[in-house]
Design an enzyme around this catalytic site. Structure first.
Site, PDB file in Angstrom:
ATOM      1  N   PRO A 175       0.190  18.841 -19.387  1.00  0.00           N
ATOM      2  CA  PRO A 175       1.609  18.867 -19.719  1.00  0.00           C
ATOM      3  C   PRO A 175       2.223  17.888 -20.662  1.00  0.00           C
ATOM      4  CG  PRO A 175       1.141  18.038 -17.583  1.00  0.00           C
ATOM      5  CD  PRO A 175      -0.005  18.209 -17.965  1.00  0.00           C
ATOM      6  N   TYR A 234      13.994   3.221 -13.626  1.00  0.00           N
ATOM      7  CA  TYR A 234      12.812   2.299 -13.564  1.00  0.00           C
ATOM      8  C   TYR A 234      13.176   1.141 -14.391  1.00  0.00           C
ATOM      9  CZ  TYR A 234       8.457   0.178 -15.160  1.00  0.00           C
ATOM     10  OH  TYR A 234       7.446  -0.670 -15.317  1.00  0.00           O
ATOM     11  N   SER A 235      13.410   1.143 -15.641  1.00  0.00           N
ATOM     12  CA  SER A 235      13.505   0.014 -16.539  1.00  0.00           C
ATOM     13  C   SER A 235      14.604  -0.601 -16.371  1.00  0.00           C
ATOM     14  CB  SER A 235      13.310   0.713 -18.073  1.00  0.00           C
ATOM     15  OG  SER A 235      14.653   1.736 -18.266  1.00  0.00           O
ATOM     16  N   LEU A 264       0.783  -1.190   0.123  1.00  0.00           N
ATOM     17  CA  LEU A 264      -0.047  -0.120   0.022  1.00  0.00           C
ATOM     18  C   LEU A 264       0.637   1.373  -0.211  1.00  0.00           C
ATOM     19  CD1 LEU A 264      -3.043  -1.200   2.213  1.00  0.00           C
ATOM     20  CD2 LEU A 264      -2.941  -1.068  -0.103  1.00  0.00           C
ATOM     21  N   LYS A 286      13.649  -3.116 -13.552  1.00  0.00           N
ATOM     22  CA  LYS A 286      12.726  -4.162 -14.287  1.00  0.00           C
ATOM     23  C   LYS A 286      13.580  -5.005 -14.988  1.00  0.00           C
ATOM     24  CE  LYS A 286       8.985  -4.644 -13.919  1.00  0.00           C
ATOM     25  NZ  LYS A 286       8.048  -5.053 -12.854  1.00  0.00           N
ATOM     26  N   THR A 332       8.030  -5.072 -18.351  1.00  0.00           N
ATOM     27  CA  THR A 332       7.866  -4.168 -19.258  1.00  0.00           C
ATOM     28  C   THR A 332       8.549  -4.149 -20.545  1.00  0.00           C
ATOM     29  OG1 THR A 332       7.825  -1.562 -19.405  1.00  0.00           O
ATOM     30  CG2 THR A 332       9.468  -2.782 -17.817  1.00  0.00           C
ATOM     31  N   ASP A 333       7.826  -3.583 -21.580  1.00  0.00           N
ATOM     32  CA  ASP A 333       8.958  -3.403 -22.759  1.00  0.00           C
ATOM     33  C   ASP A 333       9.958  -2.448 -22.786  1.00  0.00           C
ATOM     34  OD1 ASP A 333       7.219  -1.098 -22.633  1.00  0.00           O
ATOM     35  OD2 ASP A 333       6.562  -1.153 -24.669  1.00  0.00           O
ATOM     36  N   GLU A 334       9.869  -1.648 -21.783  1.00  0.00           N
ATOM     37  CA  GLU A 334      11.040  -0.541 -21.459  1.00  0.00           C
ATOM     38  C   GLU A 334      12.231  -1.170 -21.283  1.00  0.00           C
ATOM     39  OE1 GLU A 334       9.860   2.770 -19.246  1.00  0.00           O
ATOM     40  OE2 GLU A 334       7.996   2.852 -19.791  1.00  0.00           O
TER      41      GLU A 334
HETATM   42  P1  NAD Z   1       1.035   0.378  -9.969  1.00  0.00           P
HETATM   43  O1  NAD Z   1       2.085   1.514  -9.415  1.00  0.00           O
HETATM   44  O2  NAD Z   1      -0.338   1.204 -10.156  1.00  0.00           O
HETATM   45  O3  NAD Z   1       0.755  -0.576  -8.719  1.00  0.00           O
HETATM   46  C1  NAD Z   1       1.989  -1.085  -7.838  1.00  0.00           C
HETATM   47  C2  NAD Z   1       1.498  -2.012  -6.546  1.00  0.00           C
HETATM   48  O4  NAD Z   1       2.573  -2.507  -6.120  1.00  0.00           O
HETATM   49  C3  NAD Z   1       0.949  -1.101  -5.777  1.00  0.00           C
HETATM   50  O5  NAD Z   1      -0.305  -1.460  -5.319  1.00  0.00           O
HETATM   51  C4  NAD Z   1       1.943  -0.814  -4.697  1.00  0.00           C
HETATM   52  O6  NAD Z   1       1.337  -0.528  -3.293  1.00  0.00           O
HETATM   53  C5  NAD Z   1       2.406  -2.288  -4.884  1.00  0.00           C
HETATM   54  N1  NAD Z   1       4.110  -2.160  -4.190  1.00  0.00           N
HETATM   55  C6  NAD Z   1       4.714  -1.327  -4.489  1.00  0.00           C
HETATM   56  N2  NAD Z   1       6.057  -1.475  -3.657  1.00  0.00           N
HETATM   57  C7  NAD Z   1       5.715  -2.934  -3.045  1.00  0.00           C
HETATM   58  C8  NAD Z   1       6.360  -3.439  -2.093  1.00  0.00           C
HETATM   59  N3  NAD Z   1       7.681  -3.393  -1.786  1.00  0.00           N
HETATM   60  N4  NAD Z   1       5.725  -4.686  -1.482  1.00  0.00           N
HETATM   61  C9  NAD Z   1       4.677  -4.957  -1.919  1.00  0.00           C
HETATM   62  N5  NAD Z   1       3.802  -4.303  -2.771  1.00  0.00           N
HETATM   63  C10 NAD Z   1       4.297  -3.182  -3.270  1.00  0.00           C
HETATM   64  O7  NAD Z   1       1.593  -0.246 -11.006  1.00  0.00           O
HETATM   65  P2  NAD Z   1       1.123  -0.835 -12.455  1.00  0.00           P
HETATM   66  O8  NAD Z   1       1.044   0.061 -13.490  1.00  0.00           O
HETATM   67  O9  NAD Z   1      -0.392  -1.460 -11.871  1.00  0.00           O
HETATM   68  O10 NAD Z   1       1.942  -2.043 -12.803  1.00  0.00           O
HETATM   69  C11 NAD Z   1       2.104  -3.298 -12.224  1.00  0.00           C
HETATM   70  C12 NAD Z   1       3.334  -4.310 -12.625  1.00  0.00           C
HETATM   71  O11 NAD Z   1       3.222  -4.244 -14.109  1.00  0.00           O
HETATM   72  C13 NAD Z   1       4.564  -3.754 -12.649  1.00  0.00           C
HETATM   73  O12 NAD Z   1       5.651  -4.570 -12.288  1.00  0.00           O
HETATM   74  C14 NAD Z   1       4.934  -2.893 -13.724  1.00  0.00           C
HETATM   75  O13 NAD Z   1       6.540  -2.825 -13.878  1.00  0.00           O
HETATM   76  C15 NAD Z   1       4.178  -3.508 -14.843  1.00  0.00           C
HETATM   77  N6  NAD Z   1       4.004  -3.056 -16.047  1.00  0.00           N
HETATM   78  C16 NAD Z   1       3.253  -1.901 -15.973  1.00  0.00           C
HETATM   79  C17 NAD Z   1       2.929  -1.407 -17.170  1.00  0.00           C
HETATM   80  C18 NAD Z   1       1.960  -0.114 -17.379  1.00  0.00           C
HETATM   81  O14 NAD Z   1       1.650   0.452 -18.276  1.00  0.00           O
HETATM   82  N7  NAD Z   1       1.194   0.197 -16.304  1.00  0.00           N
HETATM   83  C19 NAD Z   1       3.049  -1.966 -18.512  1.00  0.00           C
HETATM   84  C20 NAD Z   1       3.986  -2.909 -18.532  1.00  0.00           C
HETATM   85  C21 NAD Z   1       4.527  -3.692 -17.406  1.00  0.00           C
HETATM   86  O1  DAU Z   2       5.937   0.788 -21.680  1.00  0.00           O
HETATM   87  C1  DAU Z   2       5.337   0.182 -20.287  1.00  0.00           C
HETATM   88  C2  DAU Z   2       5.403   1.435 -19.488  1.00  0.00           C
HETATM   89  O2  DAU Z   2       4.359   2.180 -19.606  1.00  0.00           O
HETATM   90  C3  DAU Z   2       5.263   0.823 -17.916  1.00  0.00           C
HETATM   91  O3  DAU Z   2       6.391  -0.095 -17.704  1.00  0.00           O
HETATM   92  C4  DAU Z   2       5.541   1.833 -16.753  1.00  0.00           C
HETATM   93  O4  DAU Z   2       5.211   1.334 -15.491  1.00  0.00           O
HETATM   94  C5  DAU Z   2       4.446   2.883 -17.169  1.00  0.00           C
HETATM   95  O5  DAU Z   2       4.477   3.687 -16.219  1.00  0.00           O
HETATM   96  C6  DAU Z   2       4.458   3.353 -18.496  1.00  0.00           C
HETATM   97  O6  DAU Z   2       5.642   4.126 -18.712  1.00  0.00           O
HETATM   98  P1  DAU Z   2       5.757   5.456 -19.733  1.00  0.00           P
HETATM   99  O7  DAU Z   2       6.910   6.228 -19.083  1.00  0.00           O
HETATM  100  O8  DAU Z   2       5.454   5.168 -21.134  1.00  0.00           O
HETATM  101  O9  DAU Z   2       4.091   6.120 -19.356  1.00  0.00           O
HETATM  102  P2  DAU Z   2       3.785   7.596 -18.733  1.00  0.00           P
HETATM  103  O10 DAU Z   2       2.172   7.536 -18.622  1.00  0.00           O
HETATM  104  O11 DAU Z   2       4.456   8.062 -17.712  1.00  0.00           O
HETATM  105  O12 DAU Z   2       4.188   8.366 -20.143  1.00  0.00           O
HETATM  106  C7  DAU Z   2       3.624   8.013 -21.263  1.00  0.00           C
HETATM  107  C8  DAU Z   2       4.139   8.876 -22.380  1.00  0.00           C
HETATM  108  O13 DAU Z   2       3.544  10.214 -22.141  1.00  0.00           O
HETATM  109  C9  DAU Z   2       5.639   9.239 -22.014  1.00  0.00           C
HETATM  110  O14 DAU Z   2       6.181   9.432 -23.635  1.00  0.00           O
HETATM  111  C10 DAU Z   2       5.900  10.355 -21.282  1.00  0.00           C
HETATM  112  C11 DAU Z   2       4.608  11.190 -21.708  1.00  0.00           C
HETATM  113  N1  DAU Z   2       4.106  11.864 -20.804  1.00  0.00           N
HETATM  114  C12 DAU Z   2       3.864  11.609 -19.394  1.00  0.00           C
HETATM  115  C13 DAU Z   2       3.144  12.447 -18.364  1.00  0.00           C
HETATM  116  C14 DAU Z   2       2.925  11.616 -17.229  1.00  0.00           C
HETATM  117  C15 DAU Z   2       3.741  13.456 -21.124  1.00  0.00           C
HETATM  118  O15 DAU Z   2       4.058  13.910 -22.175  1.00  0.00           O
HETATM  119  N2  DAU Z   2       3.222  14.135 -19.986  1.00  0.00           N
HETATM  120  C16 DAU Z   2       3.058  13.661 -18.794  1.00  0.00           C
HETATM  121  O16 DAU Z   2       2.735  14.596 -17.947  1.00  0.00           O
END
Ligand code: NAD
Ligand code: DAU
Length: 354
Positions: A213, A158-159, A39, A162, A133-135
């Protein structure tokens, strides 16, 4: 393959909570889910409101940190965990640039601790699925797609964290024979996404009449996947994917950021018009670029399509409309975040440290 006691880490986050709802509704999963979540600011119990009551006995919440070896040992033994779906992570690139330390702890050390506990279960353990992630592949030029064979070239803390966690999972599979799969997915969107990420941030700012933004020239490209399609792909890989393999997951929906922001403005103008009829496009504000900003992501998911028959179901246009409509229809969820009420609830139940 199915699971009797599946540990889902990070189940109160965006994708984890969608996955828990998705899985509990399926006929091919009759087991119990143990949701283990620290949380953090991104973990919101409101994402799973009503789930414990609706699926009584099949869903349990446990509060804690994936870096806590003792806590994990207790959980694995007490619940007889036979599978893990590991979502828990620090997930926001901008935060990893400002304060990378928690990314190293949770994403790398947390994954390591989970792998150790899974390994200790021996033959009682069936699968460790790692959600990644693809990152990890870095950035593409104007053409080409990420394949599973590409070298890792992570560009943000971050990437990089991961990528390290992916390598650990792979190493435990190769060295210790731990049954494991990894999925590397593109950008998700949909209900319950914390409004720090592009799409929900733009929706909420647009509704409040705040600046939208856009980083740099707004022409960075991401490949967008509706979260339910991601959940379906994960579950398919968990049931039928080859152990020790990595699968890319993508949406076939490459979009420039600025195009998405314009689409969101148009949807808001249609579904929640402002008095006087002015368009939200006037709120678009170009701001300084993200350092190390990856230019383009695009996914080749032919391995997953060819081996397991998965394809994304939701088109981006329809998925975005559904998503904007969901935020409009869920004002109490937004208010909980805006006012910080969800944090107060967590502190009341689990203390200020949570
Ligand atoms: P999120 O940030 O919405 O949720 C992360 C969750 O992990 C939260 O509930 C947080 O409380 C919990 N958490 C964080 N640190 C913790 C710890 N130390 N112990 C236990 N719980 C912990 O993330 P999301 O967007 O739902 O992403 C979930 C997973 O999918 C991540 O591993 C992320 O790298 C991966 N992923 C996300 C995306 C995307 O677009 N959001 C895409 C590809 C992969
Ligand atoms: O590709 C998978 C990843 O996608 C996941 O692994 C990450 O957890 C997830 O956060 C996401 O990463 P990005 O950095 O691509 O997502 P974000 O929504 O932060 O940004 C998407 C794109 O938009 C990126 O090019 C940055 C841009 N951006 C983002 C924000 C928050 C803006 O231009 N303005 C903004 O305020």
């Amino acid at each position: 393959m199915t699971f009797e006691n599946l540990l889902v880490t990070g189940g109160c986050g965006f994708i984890g909570s969608n996955f828990i709802r998705f899985l509990l509704d399926r006929e091919d999963f009759t087991g119990r889910i143990v949701n283990f979540d620290k949380l953090t600011y991104a973990g919101n119990p409101d994402n799973l409101a009503g789930v414990a009551e609706r699926y009584h006995g099949r869903y349990v919440f446990e509060h804690g940190d994936v870096c806590d070896a003792g806590r994990l040992e207790d959980l694995f033994g007490r619940y007889g965990i036979d599978g893990v779906c590991h979502f828990a992570a620090e997930s926001h690139v901008d935060r990893s640039i400002r304060r990378p330390e928690s990314f190293i702890h949770t994403n790398i050390l947390g994954t390591f601790q989970l792998l150790e506990r899974a390994k200790a279960r021996g033959s009682a353990f069936r699968l460790f699925h790692h959600v990644s992630t693809d990152e990890v592949y870095g950035s593409l030029g104007a053409t080409g797609l990420f394949t599973e064979e590409m070298p890792y070239r992570p560009n943000s803390p971050y990437s990089a964290s991961k990528a390290a966690s992916d390598h650990l999972v792979r190493a435990y599979s190769e060295t210790f024979g731990l049954p494991a799969t990894i999925s590397n997915c593109s950008n998700n969107y949909g209900p319950y996404q914390f409004p720090e990420k592009l799409i929900p941030l733009m929706v909420l700012n647009g509704l409040e009449g705040k600046a939208l933004p856009v980083y740099g020239d707004g022409r960075n490209v991401r490949d967008w996947l509706y979260v339910e399609d991601h959940c379906e792909a994960i579950w398919l890989i968990m049931r039928k994917g080859r152990r020790g393999e990595t699968y890319n997951i993508g949406g076939n929906a490459e979009m420039e950021n600025i195009a998405i922001v314009r689409l969101i403005c148009a949807l808001l103008d249609e579904l929640a018009p402002v008095e006087g009829g002015e368009s939200r496009e006037r709120l678009i504000t170009y701001v300084a670029d993200r350092p190390g900003h990856d230019r383009r992501y695009a996914i080749d998911f032919s391995k997953l399509a060819g081996e397991l028959g998965w394809r994304p179901r939701q088109s981006f246009a329809e998925g975005l409309r559904r998503t904007v409509a969901w935020y409009l229809a869920n004002q109490p969820w937004i208010e909980g975040i805006r006012t910080g009420a969800y944090r107060s609830w967590i502190e009341e139940h689990y203390g200020k440290e949570a």
